[in-house]
Structure formats: structure tokens, C-alpha cells
Design a protein around this motif. Structure first.
Motif, PDB file in Angstrom:
ATOM      1  N   MET A 488     -14.380 -31.009   5.424  1.00 36.27           N
ATOM      2  CA  MET A 488     -15.322 -31.548   6.015  1.00 36.27           C
ATOM      3  C   MET A 488     -15.955 -30.983   7.377  1.00 36.27           C
ATOM      4  SD  MET A 488     -13.761 -35.589   5.540  1.00 36.27           S
ATOM      5  CE  MET A 488     -12.678 -35.956   4.485  1.00 36.27           C
ATOM      6  N   LEU A 489     -15.333 -29.923   7.859  1.00 38.27           N
ATOM      7  CA  LEU A 489     -15.462 -29.575   9.092  1.00 38.27           C
ATOM      8  C   LEU A 489     -16.210 -28.021   8.996  1.00 38.27           C
ATOM      9  CD1 LEU A 489     -11.920 -29.760  10.771  1.00 38.27           C
ATOM     10  CD2 LEU A 489     -13.937 -31.370  10.859  1.00 38.27           C
ATOM     11  N   ILE A 490     -17.085 -27.767  10.106  1.00 36.85           N
ATOM     12  CA  ILE A 490     -17.880 -26.554  10.016  1.00 36.85           C
ATOM     13  C   ILE A 490     -17.516 -25.768  11.413  1.00 36.85           C
ATOM     14  CG2 ILE A 490     -20.199 -25.551  10.208  1.00 36.85           C
ATOM     15  CD1 ILE A 490     -21.190 -28.242   8.593  1.00 36.85           C
ATOM     16  N   PRO A 491     -17.127 -24.556  11.247  1.00 41.59           N
ATOM     17  CA  PRO A 491     -17.085 -23.934  12.561  1.00 41.59           C
ATOM     18  C   PRO A 491     -18.379 -24.017  13.677  1.00 41.59           C
ATOM     19  CG  PRO A 491     -16.396 -22.391  10.773  1.00 41.59           C
ATOM     20  CD  PRO A 491     -17.064 -23.442  10.095  1.00 41.59           C
ATOM     21  N   GLN A 492     -17.977 -24.225  14.872  1.00 46.23           N
ATOM     22  CA  GLN A 492     -19.380 -24.355  15.795  1.00 46.23           C
ATOM     23  C   GLN A 492     -20.087 -22.921  15.480  1.00 46.23           C
ATOM     24  OE1 GLN A 492     -19.403 -26.989  18.532  1.00 46.23           O
ATOM     25  NE2 GLN A 492     -21.333 -26.268  17.618  1.00 46.23           N
ATOM     26  N   VAL A 493     -21.506 -23.412  15.207  1.00 46.09           N
ATOM     27  CA  VAL A 493     -22.430 -22.469  15.118  1.00 46.09           C
ATOM     28  C   VAL A 493     -23.389 -22.485  16.141  1.00 46.09           C
ATOM     29  CG1 VAL A 493     -24.287 -21.845  13.229  1.00 46.09           C
ATOM     30  CG2 VAL A 493     -22.205 -22.764  12.180  1.00 46.09           C
ATOM     31  N   ASP A 494     -23.850 -21.359  16.391  1.00 46.50           N
ATOM     32  CA  ASP A 494     -24.898 -21.202  17.432  1.00 46.50           C
ATOM     33  C   ASP A 494     -26.289 -21.105  17.033  1.00 46.50           C
ATOM     34  OD1 ASP A 494     -26.495 -20.402  19.785  1.00 46.50           O
ATOM     35  OD2 ASP A 494     -25.354 -18.704  20.400  1.00 46.50           O
ATOM     36  N   PHE A 495     -26.812 -22.332  16.696  1.00 43.58           N
ATOM     37  CA  PHE A 495     -28.157 -22.103  16.261  1.00 43.58           C
ATOM     38  C   PHE A 495     -29.352 -21.637  16.893  1.00 43.58           C
ATOM     39  CE2 PHE A 495     -26.252 -25.044  13.310  1.00 43.58           C
ATOM     40  CZ  PHE A 495     -26.849 -25.130  12.101  1.00 43.58           C
ATOM     41  N   ALA A 496     -29.079 -21.669  18.430  1.00 42.64           N
ATOM     42  CA  ALA A 496     -30.021 -21.089  19.200  1.00 42.64           C
ATOM     43  C   ALA A 496     -29.994 -19.835  19.111  1.00 42.64           C
ATOM     44  CB  ALA A 496     -29.414 -21.494  20.901  1.00 42.64           C
ATOM     45  N   ALA A 497     -29.003 -18.952  18.795  1.00 45.76           N
ATOM     46  CA  ALA A 497     -29.121 -17.718  18.394  1.00 45.76           C
ATOM     47  C   ALA A 497     -29.719 -17.415  17.160  1.00 45.76           C
ATOM     48  CB  ALA A 497     -27.771 -16.958  18.261  1.00 45.76           C
ATOM     49  N   PHE A 498     -29.568 -18.129  16.085  1.00 44.10           N
ATOM     50  CA  PHE A 498     -30.365 -18.081  14.887  1.00 44.10           C
ATOM     51  C   PHE A 498     -31.992 -18.354  15.246  1.00 44.10           C
ATOM     52  CE2 PHE A 498     -26.959 -20.043  11.790  1.00 44.10           C
ATOM     53  CZ  PHE A 498     -26.976 -18.703  10.969  1.00 44.10           C
ATOM     54  N   GLY A 503     -37.570 -15.362  16.229  1.00 37.53           N
ATOM     55  CA  GLY A 503     -38.733 -15.308  16.888  1.00 37.53           C
ATOM     56  C   GLY A 503     -38.976 -16.767  17.657  1.00 37.53           C
ATOM     57  N   ALA A 504     -38.158 -17.627  17.554  1.00 41.05           N
ATOM     58  CA  ALA A 504     -38.148 -18.917  18.250  1.00 41.05           C
ATOM     59  C   ALA A 504     -37.217 -18.837  19.567  1.00 41.05           C
ATOM     60  CB  ALA A 504     -37.923 -20.135  17.323  1.00 41.05           C
ATOM     61  N   GLU A 505     -37.481 -19.984  20.307  1.00 40.39           N
ATOM     62  CA  GLU A 505     -36.617 -19.984  21.854  1.00 40.39           C
ATOM     63  C   GLU A 505     -35.611 -20.920  21.221  1.00 40.39           C
ATOM     64  OE1 GLU A 505     -36.750 -21.642  26.047  1.00 40.39           O
ATOM     65  OE2 GLU A 505     -38.799 -21.085  25.233  1.00 40.39           O
ATOM     66  N   GLY A 506     -34.348 -20.690  21.532  1.00 46.57           N
ATOM     67  CA  GLY A 506     -33.061 -21.612  21.184  1.00 46.57           C
ATOM     68  C   GLY A 506     -32.500 -21.934  22.585  1.00 46.57           C
ATOM     69  N   VAL A 507     -32.064 -23.181  22.551  1.00 47.86           N
ATOM     70  CA  VAL A 507     -31.532 -23.662  23.885  1.00 47.86           C
ATOM     71  C   VAL A 507     -30.262 -24.742  23.652  1.00 47.86           C
ATOM     72  CG1 VAL A 507     -31.815 -25.565  25.802  1.00 47.86           C
ATOM     73  CG2 VAL A 507     -33.625 -24.057  25.025  1.00 47.86           C
ATOM     74  N   ARG A 529     -46.888 -21.563  23.740  1.00 46.16           N
ATOM     75  CA  ARG A 529     -45.319 -21.867  23.751  1.00 46.16           C
ATOM     76  C   ARG A 529     -44.774 -21.333  22.539  1.00 46.16           C
ATOM     77  NH1 ARG A 529     -46.333 -28.393  23.660  1.00 46.16           N
ATOM     78  NH2 ARG A 529     -46.556 -28.469  21.264  1.00 46.16           N
ATOM     79  N   PRO A 530     -43.628 -20.923  22.625  1.00 47.49           N
ATOM     80  CA  PRO A 530     -42.753 -20.816  21.079  1.00 47.49           C
ATOM     81  C   PRO A 530     -42.250 -21.759  20.556  1.00 47.49           C
ATOM     82  CG  PRO A 530     -41.065 -20.719  23.053  1.00 47.49           C
ATOM     83  CD  PRO A 530     -42.645 -20.930  23.603  1.00 47.49           C
ATOM     84  N   PHE A 531     -42.184 -21.520  19.222  1.00 47.20           N
ATOM     85  CA  PHE A 531     -41.242 -22.638  18.563  1.00 47.20           C
ATOM     86  C   PHE A 531     -40.063 -23.088  19.270  1.00 47.20           C
ATOM     87  CE2 PHE A 531     -38.187 -24.416  15.488  1.00 47.20           C
ATOM     88  CZ  PHE A 531     -39.071 -25.066  14.612  1.00 47.20           C
ATOM     89  N   LEU A 532     -39.595 -24.379  19.701  1.00 46.48           N
ATOM     90  CA  LEU A 532     -38.248 -24.463  20.232  1.00 46.48           C
ATOM     91  C   LEU A 532     -37.290 -25.259  19.475  1.00 46.48           C
ATOM     92  CD1 LEU A 532     -37.055 -24.674  23.154  1.00 46.48           C
ATOM     93  CD2 LEU A 532     -38.159 -27.046  23.314  1.00 46.48           C
ATOM     94  N   LEU A 533     -36.062 -24.607  19.485  1.00 50.11           N
ATOM     95  CA  LEU A 533     -34.886 -25.245  18.790  1.00 50.11           C
ATOM     96  C   LEU A 533     -33.916 -25.860  19.975  1.00 50.11           C
ATOM     97  CD1 LEU A 533     -33.156 -24.159  15.758  1.00 50.11           C
ATOM     98  CD2 LEU A 533     -31.661 -24.735  17.598  1.00 50.11           C
ATOM     99  N   LEU A 534     -33.728 -27.061  19.801  1.00 53.68           N
ATOM    100  CA  LEU A 534     -32.571 -27.429  20.632  1.00 53.68           C
ATOM    101  C   LEU A 534     -31.237 -27.803  19.877  1.00 53.68           C
ATOM    102  CD1 LEU A 534     -34.737 -30.338  22.299  1.00 53.68           C
ATOM    103  CD2 LEU A 534     -34.121 -28.227  23.207  1.00 53.68           C
ATOM    104  N   ASP A 535     -30.398 -26.942  20.119  1.00 58.79           N
ATOM    105  CA  ASP A 535     -28.805 -26.953  19.699  1.00 58.79           C
ATOM    106  C   ASP A 535     -28.014 -27.966  20.218  1.00 58.79           C
ATOM    107  OD1 ASP A 535     -26.439 -26.536  18.637  1.00 58.79           O
ATOM    108  OD2 ASP A 535     -26.417 -24.256  18.743  1.00 58.79           O
ATOM    109  N   LEU A 536     -28.098 -29.270  19.912  1.00 57.74           N
ATOM    110  CA  LEU A 536     -27.397 -30.279  20.675  1.00 57.74           C
ATOM    111  C   LEU A 536     -25.936 -30.410  20.215  1.00 57.74           C
ATOM    112  CD1 LEU A 536     -29.749 -33.358  20.367  1.00 57.74           C
ATOM    113  CD2 LEU A 536     -29.941 -31.397  21.868  1.00 57.74           C
ATOM    114  N   ARG A 537     -24.985 -30.275  21.097  1.00 50.63           N
ATOM    115  CA  ARG A 537     -23.541 -30.133  20.726  1.00 50.63           C
ATOM    116  C   ARG A 537     -23.100 -31.483  21.014  1.00 50.63           C
ATOM    117  NH1 ARG A 537     -22.105 -24.644  21.069  1.00 50.63           N
ATOM    118  NH2 ARG A 537     -24.008 -23.491  20.405  1.00 50.63           N
ATOM    119  N   VAL A 538     -23.140 -32.518  19.999  1.00 50.19           N
ATOM    120  CA  VAL A 538     -22.959 -33.778  20.144  1.00 50.19           C
ATOM    121  C   VAL A 538     -21.615 -34.241  19.738  1.00 50.19           C
ATOM    122  CG1 VAL A 538     -25.325 -34.377  19.907  1.00 50.19           C
ATOM    123  CG2 VAL A 538     -23.830 -34.258  17.804  1.00 50.19           C
ATOM    124  N   SER A 539     -21.262 -35.117  20.137  1.00 51.16           N
ATOM    125  CA  SER A 539     -19.834 -35.712  19.658  1.00 51.16           C
ATOM    126  C   SER A 539     -19.831 -35.992  18.199  1.00 51.16           C
ATOM    127  CB  SER A 539     -19.250 -36.765  20.504  1.00 51.16           C
ATOM    128  OG  SER A 539     -18.189 -37.443  20.315  1.00 51.16           O
TER     129      SER A 539
END
Length: 555
Positions: A488-498, A503-507, A529-539
Motif C-alpha cells: 500500500m506504500l509508495i516511495p516519496q516521489v518528487d512531483f515538483a521535479a516531474f 515546463g511547469a513550475e513545481g513547489v 505565469r506557468p502551470f503551477l504544481l503544488l506537491d503537498l507532503r501531507v500526513s
């Protein structure tokens, strides 16, 4: 002379503005004719599933039918999950595909008609002499029954000359279903009498009421009887008087609002199927509540219904308003204070604010959702993938109408349809900000169309990834049962890098302060402005209320 594929393209373009898809051997001639000879727009996606998802989202956002296209064989089979979702969600669209030759299947062909039928979609196959007429029949079927249809072009006829494109009649669409007959009129009288005598009347509306254009009539009915109102997740915003609306019912509803619903003595439901989630697994209404339903289905759709009228939600609501005409329109019925004036609706709709950070040091999704709602542009259309996270946007991000909050995938319980939903919604509502809410599981499953979303939406696109490094719904349900959690687990992925890669901005957002970039982004002109992706590291430890409800029922 025009080919068979050109007949399909030219006829379809009379009724469809946008086509989404992936080109291959089976649809090459169709796309050539579409591009060269029609005014319809084609948007490429990177996975064939996205062709159907984008057409699906386009309809949900605009009410205008769109088309998807894919090649035969593997291209077609890639569309099946999205096709099943559109069937389950009752979304009209046309999927134009290549198919096996009329001489018989090749080694790489499959029985596409059987596969489409297995998920509930009908196939229409064009020939050399009837391509235009068959195309119209397919469009008509989709619009009449609100379902997706497959329009197949056999490989050996796709490029054959077919002569001039004939004039084809416009598709016929049925008129709204009016309640008719002695029984229906008697039931309308009974509902009107129940509402007239009710002390705590309540009206609930779903997507069917929105599709019927029933908002004004339902607002007039609520005003006439002093009713509190609420909607299903797919009908939010259908009632015009927000100050008397309790929001969404079911697991997405605020606890105080759901308590008020249980106080109702008479409830009338318009255009809602009353599935298990809307009904809180049977506990939405108290045992003493008289519940009536209005729908176009052949019969009532839940065991708690005490009276049923088959008919269009707008027409039935208008008939009830007429039956309830008071002697003085300025006074509540029977001179009493309406129930809705005696309760604090705003307080009842309040959700848990959450903490800045959860005990594990990661973002609390409740406080993150609340902060994002404060920063997002007001003119937004929210598209949602499937997964545990769906509770946060549905609870904390208000929208003004049902076509501004779409959950593509939930009807079929599928994930991985978020990115291509952005494509369809952007083409349907190019003036609005399109906001995707997705989890890391679904986001990875459909990551091929991250590029499509960024390319299509540009600065009008924003994605919020609720990244808890897990398939959260499975962890919360099956982890609690003691099942092994590693799958059920997924290694922590850096979606901002994706995001940056296409060509988008990742935060990466690990604190609420990290969300401030959304404020500056919202203030910028969309074209700058660019397409913006917010990679929320939620609990992963904060469980959405709707999920808690599911856990309770299944434990």
C-alpha cells in the motif's frame, strides 16, 4: 473524393467542437480529414485513456458533447477503464476508433464490440455507403441516453472513396419528461400537501436537477415552503440561495449540517440517485422523515423513499410551486417562521480547521486545504482524480455550480484520470483557472498526461498533489484490519521535479508558508505565469471523514 473517414469527420464536426486522442494506423485518415477539412479542434494526449477522459471532462465542464479517438487493438483496449467510468457516470461522448477489417480479424485484433459491450457501451460500425448516417445515429444515441458510444471505422474501408458527403439530419434529443397520469398528479398533490404541513422541510438536489436546469424552480420552491436545502457531491451550487444551503450531503458534509438534515420531517429529493455515499450508508435521514423522490429513472432508487414521481426535475419543481401558491407571497405558509430562519446555517457548515502540522511533522491536509481555498482564483473549475484525498477539495474548496467540481473516476471507483481531465476542462472553459486535485497514486498512474495538462492549460492550470507516500484509502481501510502495508506504500516521489521536466513550475510544500507561492501565482495574469504544481507532503495519519464512514461500515 472524400473518404469514409472524411464522411465521419465532416459529419461529426457539425456536432462536436473538440476531439481528443492519440493518432495511430486505425484513425489516421479520420484525423487527417478532421484537421484539413473541419473547424473542430484536435488536442493530442499521450495515453489513449486520456482521449476518453478529456472528452468526459469537457462535457462535465460545459454540457457540450466531445469526442475521443484512438487506433484499433491496443489503442482501443487502453480506453476501456475511462469508457467504463463514462458509462457509470452517464456522460455522453463519442469514441472514434479503428477496427478490424471487414474481411476478418488480424493476429493483433480483438473483439472490440464485445469489449465495449462488457463495460456498457454500444458500438456503431460505419460502412462505405452509410458513414454519415451512422455517425448521426451514434451522436443521437449518446445524447438521448447520456452514455458514451463507440464509432468504429474498419481498417479496409477507412480510406475508400465514398462520394460527396450527404446532408444528414440533426440528432434528435428527447423533450424533458413531464409527469403524466392520474397517479403522478396525485403524488404531486401529496408532496405539496406534505410540504405545506411540514415544520422542517428539506430539499435535496443532485446532478440530474442541474442537467434539467431546475435551479430557479427549486429556489422558488424552497422559498415558498421555507426549506433548508443541500445537494449531492455532483449537484453542489444548484440552489440559488446559498445562505440556506447546508452544502453537500454524505461523507463530504459537515457534521452540524448532517445533524440538521436528520431533523427534517419532510424531504424531497430531485435528480439524485441516492447512492450509498450520499445517503451516509442509510443514515442521512431519521426514521421519521417522510422522503419523496423526483427522478427520470423508472422507479425509486432507494428503499427509504415513501413516494415517487417520475419526471424532469425542473418541470416537477415548477408544478409543486404552482400547487403551493400562497394567498400572500410575502408570508410563510400558515404564518409560521420558516425553519431555515431559525437555524445557524453558517455554523452548521463549519469543518474542522485542522492543525498547521500533523503529529508526524507533515502537513495536516485540512489546514492545507483551507489555506489553498483562500489563495485559489475565485473563477476556478476543480477536477478531481480518485483516491482518499477527494474529501479535502470537496469539503474545503467551494465552487459556484456543479460544472465547476468534477470527480472523474469515482463512478467506476477508478484512479489515474486526473491529468487528462485538465485537458478536457481547459478546452471547455478556456477563460477559467483549472485546478486538479490528485493523489500521488493516481498522479503516477496517469503521469504520461501530465505533459498534456501543462501544454493545454498553461498559466490557467494548477495541480495540487496530496502526496502521502501511500495509497491512502487502502492504508486506512485494510491497514486497520492488519493486512500487510508494504503493497500500500509508495516511495516519496518528487512531483515538483516531474512538473519542471515538462515546463511547469513545481513547489514542494512542507509547511503552510510554502503555499504562499500560490498567492503570488494567483495575482499574476494567466498569460504571464506557468502551470503551477503544488506537491503537498501531507500526513497519511489524518483520515478524511468520508473515509471514516466507510471504515465504520466495513469494519
Amino acid at each position: 473524393m472524400p473518404s469514409v473517414s472524411a464522411h465521419v469527420a465532416l459529419t461529426l464536426a457539425q456536432h462536436v467542437d473538440h476531439v481528443f486522442g492519440v493518432m495511430g494506423n486505425g484513425n489516421a485518415y479520420f484525423l487527417d480529414a478532421l484537421e484539413r477539412d473541419t473547424g473542430a479542434s484536435f488536442t493530442a494526449v499521450r495515453h489513449e485513456q486520456g482521449a476518453v477522459v478529456a472528452a468526459d471532462a469537457h462535457y462535465r465542464a460545459s454540457g457540450r458533447i466531445a469526442a475521443g479517438t484512438a487506433t484499433y487493438g491496443a489503442g482501443f483496449t487502453n480506453t476501456l477503464t475511462a469508457l467504463a467510468e463514462a458509462v457509470q457516470a452517464r456522460i455522453p461522448l463519442v469514441l472514434v476508433v479503428g477496427d478490424e477489417p471487414t474481411s476478418g480479424p488480424r493476429p493483433w485484433d480483438v473483439d472490440q464490440i464485445a469489449l465495449a459491450s462488457a463495460v456498457g457501451a454500444r458500438t456503431y460500425t460505419v460502412g462505405r455507403a452509410d458513414a454519415a448516417a451512422t455517425t448521426i445515429i451514434a451522436v443521437e444515441h449518446a445524447l438521448t441516453y447520456r452514455v458514451p458510444v463507440v464509432l468504429a471505422i474498419p481498417y479496409d474501408v477507412a480510406s475508400l472513396e465514398a462520394g460527396a458527403v450527404p446532408d444528414a439530419p440533426a440528432p434528435r434529443v428527447p423533450a424533458p419528461l413531464a409527469p403524466a397520469g392520474e397517479f403522478a398528479n396525485g403524488m404531486l398533490d401529496e408532496i405539496a400537501a406534505a410540504l405545506r404541513g411540514a415544520e422542517r422541510p428539506f430539499l435535496l438536489a443532485g446532478r440530474g436537477a442541474w442537467l434539467a436546469g431546475a435551479g430557479d424552480a427549486l429556489g422558488a420552491l424552497a422559498d415558498r415552503v421555507g426549506a433548508l436545502t443541500a445537494s449531492t457531491a455532483l449537484g453542489r451550487g444548484v440552489f440559488p440561495a446559498a445562505e440556506y444551503d447546508l452544502g453537500v450531503t454524505g461523507g463530504f458534509g459537515a457534521e452540524g449540517a448532517m445533524s440538521l438534515v436528520r431533523e427534517a420531517d419532510v424531504a424531497v429529493v430531485f435528480g439524485a440517485s441516492l447512492n450509498q455515499f450520499t445517503m451516509r450508508f442509510g443514515e442521512l435521514f431519521a426514521p421519521g422523515t417522510r422522503v419523496f423522490q423526483v427522478d427520470v429513472a423508472p422507479a425509486a432508487t432507494h428503499a427509504h423513499i415513501g413516494g415517487y414521481v417520475r419526471g424532469d426535475a425542473r418541470l416537477v419543481a415548477e408544478a409543486l410551486v404552482e400547487r403551493l401558491s400562497p394567498t400572500s407571497p410575502d408570508l410563510p405558509l400558515q404564518g409560521r417562521m420558516p425553519w431555515r430562519e431559525s437555524v445557524d446555517v453558517a455554523a452548521a457548515r463549519t469543518y474542522d480547521r485542522g492543525d498547521d502540522l500533523a503529529p508526524d511533522g507533515r502537513l495536516d491536509p485540512r489546514s492545507a486545504a483551507r489555506r489553498i481555498a483562500e489563495l485559489l482564483p475565485a473563477d476556478r473549475v476543480v477536477v478531481s482524480d480518485g483516491g482518499h484525498f477527494i474529501g479535502w477539495a470537496n469539503m474545503y474548496w467551494p465552487v459556484t455550480s456543479p460544472d465547476r467540481m468534477m470527480m472523474v473516476g469515482t463512478a467506476f471507483q477508478a484512479i489515474g484520470q486526473g491529468w487528462p481531465s485538465v485537458v478536457g476542462a481547459t478546452r471547455a472553459r478556456p477563460e477559467s483557472t483549472i485546478v486538479l486535485t490528485s493523489g500521488d497514486g493516481g498522479g503516477l498512474m496517469a503521469v504520461a498526461d501530465l505533459e498534456s495538462a501543462v501544454r493545454s492549460a498553461g498559466g490557467r492550470g494548477c495541480a495540487v498533489i496530496w502526496n502521502d507516500a501511500a495509497y491512502g484509502a487502502e492504508v486506512h481501510l485494510y491497514g486497520l484490519k492488519g493486512l500487510a502495508e508494504d503493497p500500500m506504500l509508495i516511495p516519496q516521489v518528487d512531483f515538483a521535479a516531474f512538473a519542471a521536466a515538462v515546463g511547469a513550475e513545481g513547489v514542494v510544500a512542507e509547511t503552510l508558508a510554502d503555499l504562499d507561492r500560490l498567492a503570488t501565482w494567483s495575482a499574476q495574469p494567466a498569460e504571464e505565469r506557468p502551470f503551477l504544481l503544488l506537491d503537498l507532503r501531507v500526513s497519511p495519519a489524518v483520515v478524511a471523514p468520508y473515509q471514516q464512514e466507510i471504515i465504520r461500515v466495513n469494519s
